[in-house]
Structure formats: structure tokens, C-alpha cells
Write an enzyme that holds these catalytic residues in place. Structure first.
Site, PDB file in Angstrom:
ATOM      1  NE  ARG A 127      -0.515   0.013   4.987  1.00 38.89           N
ATOM      2  CZ  ARG A 127      -0.806   0.706   6.087  1.00 38.89           C
ATOM      3  NH1 ARG A 127      -1.772   1.594   6.072  1.00 38.89           N
ATOM      4  NH2 ARG A 127      -0.147   0.493   7.208  1.00 38.89           N
ATOM      5  CD  GLU A 129     -17.126   2.699   1.523  1.00 37.83           C
ATOM      6  OE1 GLU A 129     -16.396   2.780   2.521  1.00 37.83           O
ATOM      7  OE2 GLU A 129     -18.373   2.775   1.571  1.00 37.83           O
ATOM      8  CG  PHE A 141     -15.019  -0.727   3.227  1.00 39.51           C
ATOM      9  CD1 PHE A 141     -15.999  -1.391   3.946  1.00 39.51           C
ATOM     10  CD2 PHE A 141     -13.935  -0.191   3.907  1.00 39.51           C
ATOM     11  CE1 PHE A 141     -15.908  -1.500   5.326  1.00 39.51           C
ATOM     12  CE2 PHE A 141     -13.838  -0.300   5.289  1.00 39.51           C
ATOM     13  CZ  PHE A 141     -14.827  -0.955   6.007  1.00 39.51           C
ATOM     14  CG  HIS A 167      -5.901  -1.996   4.969  1.00 38.57           C
ATOM     15  ND1 HIS A 167      -5.355  -0.981   4.204  1.00 38.57           N
ATOM     16  CD2 HIS A 167      -5.581  -1.741   6.259  1.00 38.57           C
ATOM     17  CE1 HIS A 167      -4.707  -0.138   5.000  1.00 38.57           C
ATOM     18  NE2 HIS A 167      -4.819  -0.573   6.239  1.00 38.57           N
ATOM     19  CG  ASP A 177      -8.122  -3.259  11.041  1.00 38.17           C
ATOM     20  OD1 ASP A 177      -7.811  -2.752  12.135  1.00 38.17           O
ATOM     21  OD2 ASP A 177      -7.847  -2.727   9.957  1.00 38.17           O
ATOM     22  NE  ARG A 216      -2.596  -2.566   9.590  1.00 40.50           N
ATOM     23  CZ  ARG A 216      -3.193  -2.789  10.740  1.00 40.50           C
ATOM     24  NH1 ARG A 216      -4.119  -3.722  10.838  1.00 40.50           N
ATOM     25  NH2 ARG A 216      -2.899  -2.068  11.799  1.00 40.50           N
TER      26      ARG A 216
END
Length: 308
Positions: free
Chosen positions: A10, A58, A83, A109, A117, A167
Site C-alpha cells: 500500500r 464507496e 469496502f 488491506h 482489524d 497492509r
């Protein structure tokens, strides 16, 4: 592989995107209130007039990017994979892929390496969802070098792209001048005892397994499948004919992902057994990224066990 230098794909994405913005005025960037995490904030700082924060919306973001692409712009659209591929699937299908618009969806991610998370944010189905869409190119990069190449290369092709990013910091696998091609996998080694097909964050684990097995006199090859659609059929068939055992490994569900894509090729063109390693039809859970890789059997030790 340079294990002393690690960088998350990322971060590579954010840095290369800003560089690409210098070269191409048509590059515009959309984000969904996550610019700090997706690293599109780097582009935002350099080109504030070409950056659009759409907030936690989104679906609207995908539709707006689709519209902007019809004016000759090249939208790079970013948010977490959960998302992007999940919440906005309808808009990706009907507003981007159906009209075959030039939108680049760069989802960060992904997989269980999102870690703490937890299960709700660990997207394990995105490759399956995206590769099932007509007109969609699906890419999953393994290191900094490959990611920087992909970010620029996808700007040169017409049509929708899904670029899967992670990530977790990962080692540098490739030299800066390494040549890649969309749709062409990278073979590492010439061993014939087994082929390990890997994609994304777990390519490093496959290489570690290869190196450790060499100390035991067992020579395998690793195939980095950075492009999952269109997949490199010739490489898959070649390895099926040249090696004794075939294994796939991915930070993704075993249903519909890399292993399934390879199995489809083998079934049609070269019937061969494939051992699929991935998340076995379950959701993830909260924990440190490395602990989760070990828990779900996505490490070099698990690969070695399958080969031995």
C-alpha cells in the site's frame, strides 16, 4: 529476497501513484475517507485539485469514477478491499465492468494480514468476486518493485482493473530493473520436486520454503502469479508437466481464488492434482498478522509440510 528491507505494498502504491501523477495529467484519485491508510494522501498532497475524498460512500465513489472515466480521465479508486470489492460490488459490476470503463480499483488491506482489524475487515473473497466479472483484470502484487510496476502499467491498458494490495510490510523480492508483464507469471527456480504457485503477501513464504528445502537437498520452484486474470495458462501447464507436485497458496479463501483459477486450467488442459492452501471456507479473526498466517497454515513451515 532482501529480508532486511520491508515495505507494505500500500505504501509502494501511494508513492508510485504520486510519481505517475507527474507524468500523466489525466490521472485522478478517489478515496473513501481512508487516504492516510491507503496512502493516497501522498497523491493528495502533490495534486490536491485531482484528488477527491468521497467520504464513507464507496458505492457513490465507484459510480463517480465511472462517470469521470468517460471524459478521458483515468481514475484510481482506493479504499479497503472489504469496502471496494464488497460494499461497492453492484456499482463495479454494472457501472464499470458492464460498459467496460477505464477505472483502476486499487484495494488495500486485503486478506487476514489486516490482523487486529478482525474478521469484518479481512476480505477473503475479493479475488473470487473480481475475477468473475467480465472485462476485469485482476492483479495481486507481492513486493515493492512489482507494485510500482503494476501501478504504472495498469494506466496503459484500457478497461477495469482490480489491484489487490496489503497492509503488512513485506520483503523486497525483485531488483528495481525486473521486467514484468500483465498475464505472465514469474518462475523462481528450476526445481522439479514441486511447484508452489503463490500470489501477494505469501510469495515471500513460498520463497522461504524453497530456500529451506534446498538445504535438505529438495529443489522446488516458486511461481509468483501476480496476474490472476488473465492467468498464465502456459506457465501452469509447463509446471504441471515438469514437476512432481503442485501446490497453490494465497491469503484468500480457497473458494474462487488463485487455487480455483489454477484448477480450472488444469481441468481443461492438463488434468493434475493441485493442493490448495488458503483460508478454508471460514471467516478470519482478530490477531497479529504473523500469528494469523501461522494459525491458518500460510507459512513456509506449512508449505514444507505439504511437500514433505
Amino acid at each position: 529476497m532482501n529480508i532486511d528491507k520491508k515495505i507494505a505494498t500500500r505504501q509502494s502504491y501511494g508513492e508510485k501513484l504520486a510519481e505517475l501523477g507527474e507524468k500523466n495529467d489525466n490521472i485522478i484519485v478517489f478515496d473513501a475517507d481512508l487516504a492516510g491508510a491507503t496512502k493516497t494522501s501522498i497523491f493528495k498532497k502533490a495534486f490536491p485539485n485531482r484528488f477527491f475524498d468521497m467520504g464513507i460512500a464507496e458505492q457513490d465513489m465507484m459510480s463517480t469514477a465511472a462517470g469521470m472515466s468517460t471524459f478521458g480521465k483515468i481514475p484510481y479508486v482506493s479504499t479497503f478491499a472489504m469496502f471496494a470489492a464488497g460494499r461497492a460490488y453492484d456499482q463495479i459490476r454494472n457501472s464499470i465492468c458492464y460498459p467496460n470503463l477505464n477505472v483502476k480499483i486499487c484495494a488495500t488491506h486485503s486478506g487476514i494480514t489486516v490482523g487486529e482489524d478482525g474478521a469484518t475487515h479481512q476480505m477473503l473473497e475479493d479475488i473470487s468476486l473480481m475475477r468473475g466479472l467480465p472485462n476485469m483484470t485482476v492483479i495481486s502484487t507481492s513486493d515493492d518493485t512489482q507494485t510500482r510496476w503494476a501501478v504504472e502499467e495498469i494506466s496503459k491498458i484500457q478497461g477495469p482493473v482490480y489491484l489487490r494490495l496489503c497492509r503488512l510490510d513485506t520483503p523486497i523480492i525483485y531488483e528495481e530493473n525486473e521486467k514484468f508483464e500483465i498475464g505472465k507469471a514469474v518462475q523462481i527456480g528450476e526445481g522439479t520436486a514441486a511447484t508452489v504457485f503463490a500470489t501477494g503477501v505469501v510469495v515471500q513464504e513460498a520463497i522461504k520454503a524453497k530456500e529451506e528445502l534446498e538445504t535438505k537437498g529438495i529443489n522446488i520452484r516458486v511461481v509468483d502469479v501476480h496476474t490472476i486474470k488473465p492467468i498464465d495458462k502456459d506457465m501452469i501447464i509447463k509446471c504441471a508437466k515438469e514437476t512432481e507436485k503442485l501446490i497453490s497458496i494465497e491469503d484468500h479463501s480457497v473458494i474462487g481464488g488463485l487455487g480455483t483459477a489454477i484448477s480450472e486450467v488444469l481441468t481443461d488442459l492438463c488434468p493434475t492434482k493441485l493442493i490448495k492452501m488458503g483460508i478454508n471456507d471460514t471467516f478470519g479473526q482478530s490477531g497479529k498478522a504473523q500469528d494469523l498466517l501461522e494459525y491458518y497454515g500460510l507459512t513456509k513451515d506449512s508449505i514444507i509440510e505439504k511437500i514433505m
